[in-house]
Enzyme design. Structure first.
Site, short mmCIF file in Angstrom:
data_model
loop_
_atom_site.label_atom_id
_atom_site.label_comp_id
_atom_site.label_asym_id
_atom_site.label_seq_id
_atom_site.Cartn_x
_atom_site.Cartn_y
_atom_site.Cartn_z
N GLU A 43 0.83 -1.21 0.00
CA GLU A 43 0.00 0.00 0.00
C GLU A 43 0.86 1.26 0.00
O GLU A 43 0.55 2.24 -0.66
CB GLU A 43 -0.93 0.01 1.22
CG GLU A 43 -2.08 -0.97 1.12
CD GLU A 43 -3.02 -0.67 -0.04
OE1 GLU A 43 -3.28 0.51 -0.30
OE2 GLU A 43 -3.47 -1.62 -0.69
N CYS A 198 -12.70 2.77 -15.01
CA CYS A 198 -13.03 4.19 -14.89
C CYS A 198 -11.72 4.98 -14.82
O CYS A 198 -11.40 5.62 -13.83
CB CYS A 198 -13.87 4.40 -13.63
SG CYS A 198 -14.63 6.03 -13.60
N CYS A 214 -24.54 5.21 -11.93
CA CYS A 214 -23.57 6.29 -12.20
C CYS A 214 -24.25 7.52 -12.82
O CYS A 214 -24.71 7.49 -13.97
CB CYS A 214 -22.48 5.78 -13.13
SG CYS A 214 -21.24 7.02 -13.48
S1 SF4 Z 1 -20.11 4.25 -15.76
FE1 SF4 Z 1 -19.43 5.79 -14.31
S2 SF4 Z 1 -18.10 4.67 -12.91
FE2 SF4 Z 1 -18.36 3.42 -14.73
S3 SF4 Z 1 -16.63 3.94 -16.08
FE3 SF4 Z 1 -18.36 5.24 -16.65
S4 SF4 Z 1 -18.03 7.11 -15.45
FE4 SF4 Z 1 -16.79 5.51 -14.51
#
Ligand code: SF4
Length: 358
Positions: A43, A198, A214
């Site tokens: 970490e 993401c 999201c």
């Molecule tokens: S859906 Fe939302 S969390 Fe998933 S990759 Fe796209 S922006 Fe990122």
């Protein structure tokens, strides 16, 4: 502030955990034979550093310091030597210091109470949560760079991470969403989602398990989150003249003070300009010798807050100064032994240039 229903929380974590079973990373070196020590080390190394860079450092470090006790008993020079090139050297100094505290206070065991872990140097809330979750089967929320980005996009969290308000909102979200069971897989999955799906510059929403929850995906605002640091200023430039004194095969190195840039590493002595050279030599060597050559602006090194243009004065000495042998912070070192010392990367680069020494 976001307040989630039990159903929302359960749906979120179950999507994350299902994705983890299919796509999560399970073969990283610190994921086998998990101990708090190994997880802690990983970490700390992973802070500000990519997985691929960390792996060889992690393996070399564990080979030399397989336990908290071996790390605590090692010299700081030996520890820094294993950190050379990884940057942010305060991390290595804190690891060493924390290992000594664990040796003296906890019989060389990693403490299992959150308050005790947080009291160790170099361990913040997210790192402590990760260690206790991954190695000790506890459930704590985490908020590393990857998790912050995923949550900031999912819930359109306004503002920049550098502000207390934004961080408080993100902590409030991660606290609510982290499940009581399987928190280790969940936390690993959130880190992996940020690292693999993401991503900073190219969120791959088509392959993300979180599209249902999201807000950025629904509103097409992925690129507006997380908020940017305001007023990015141009970095100031600084200059330094490094002094490469040598006698036969030996170079003069200087151990930097423990705190500050390159703290505790061995480096070349520095002055601001060649005007200061004679005074420095008189003070530290007891005599003066003019440089054979000064190489201007040989290297530029970028620090977080400024860039440093490094010039080098190459100075051949006709005898070893007696005064240096009286100090512990200056040392003439045989060129072949230099790889055994922890040096900042730009200084290693300079020495590798073989600057007409002899
Ligand atoms: S859906 Fe939302 S969390 Fe998933 S990759 Fe796209 S922006 Fe990122």
């Amino acid at each position: 502030m976001n307040c989630f229903s039990n159903k929302q929380k359960a749906d979120f974590s179950s999507s994350v955990l299902k994705w983890f079973d299919l796509h999560g990373r399970t073969q990283l070196p610190w994921q086998s034979n998990k101990t708090a020590y190994r997880v802690w080390l990983s970490e700390i190394m992973l802070q500000q550093t990519q997985v691929a860079t960390v792996i060889p450092y992690y393996q070399r470090f564990l080979k030399s310091f397989p336990t908290i006790q071996t790390l605590a008993d090692a010299s700081i020079d030996h520890v820094l030597q294993h950190w050379q090139g990884l940057g942010y050297y305060a991390r290595a100094r804190n690891l060493h210091c924390a290992a000594q505290i664990m040796r003296d206070k906890y019989q060389s065991e990693f403490p299992l109470e959150m308050s005790e872990v947080l009291a160790l140097p170099g361990i913040g809330r997210s790192t402590a949560g990760a260690i206790l979750t991954f190695a000790c089967n506890q459930s704590w929320p985490i908020l590393d760079g990857n998790v912050k980005r995923v949550l900031a996009r999912c819930y359109q969290v306004e503002g920049w991470y550098g502000t207390a308000k934004t961080m408080a909102e993100l902590w409030q979200i991660t606290e609510q969403l982290t499940p009581k069971t399987k928190a280790d897989d969940y936390n690993q999955a959130m880190m992996d989602l940020g690292a693999l799906v993401c991503t900073k510059s190219k969120p791959d929403c088509e392959n993300c398990p979180l599209t249902q929850s999201c807000d950025s995906f629904s509103n097409d605002t992925q690129y507006l989150y997380p908020g940017k640091k305001p007023n990015k200023k141009v970095k100031p430039k600084k200059q330094t003249l490094m002094l490469l004194h040598y006698y036969e095969n030996q170079l003069l190195l200087y151990r930097r003070p423990p705190v500050g840039i390159w703290g505790g590493l061995w480096s070349l002595p520095e002055v601001e300009s060649d005007q200061d050279l004679s005074e420095w030599q008189n003070q530290n060597l007891g005599y003066t010798t003019a440089p054979k050559e000064i190489k201007s602006d040989l290297l530029r090194h970028q620090f977080t807050h400024f860039s440093l243009d490094i010039s080098v004065a190459i100075i051949a000495l006709d005898h070893l100064p007696a005064r240096v042998s009286d100090t512990t912070d200056f040392k003439f070192i045989d060129q072949r032994a230099i790889p055994n010392y922890g040096l900042p990367t730009p200084v290693s680069k300079l020495l590798a240039l073989k600057l007409c020494v002899r």
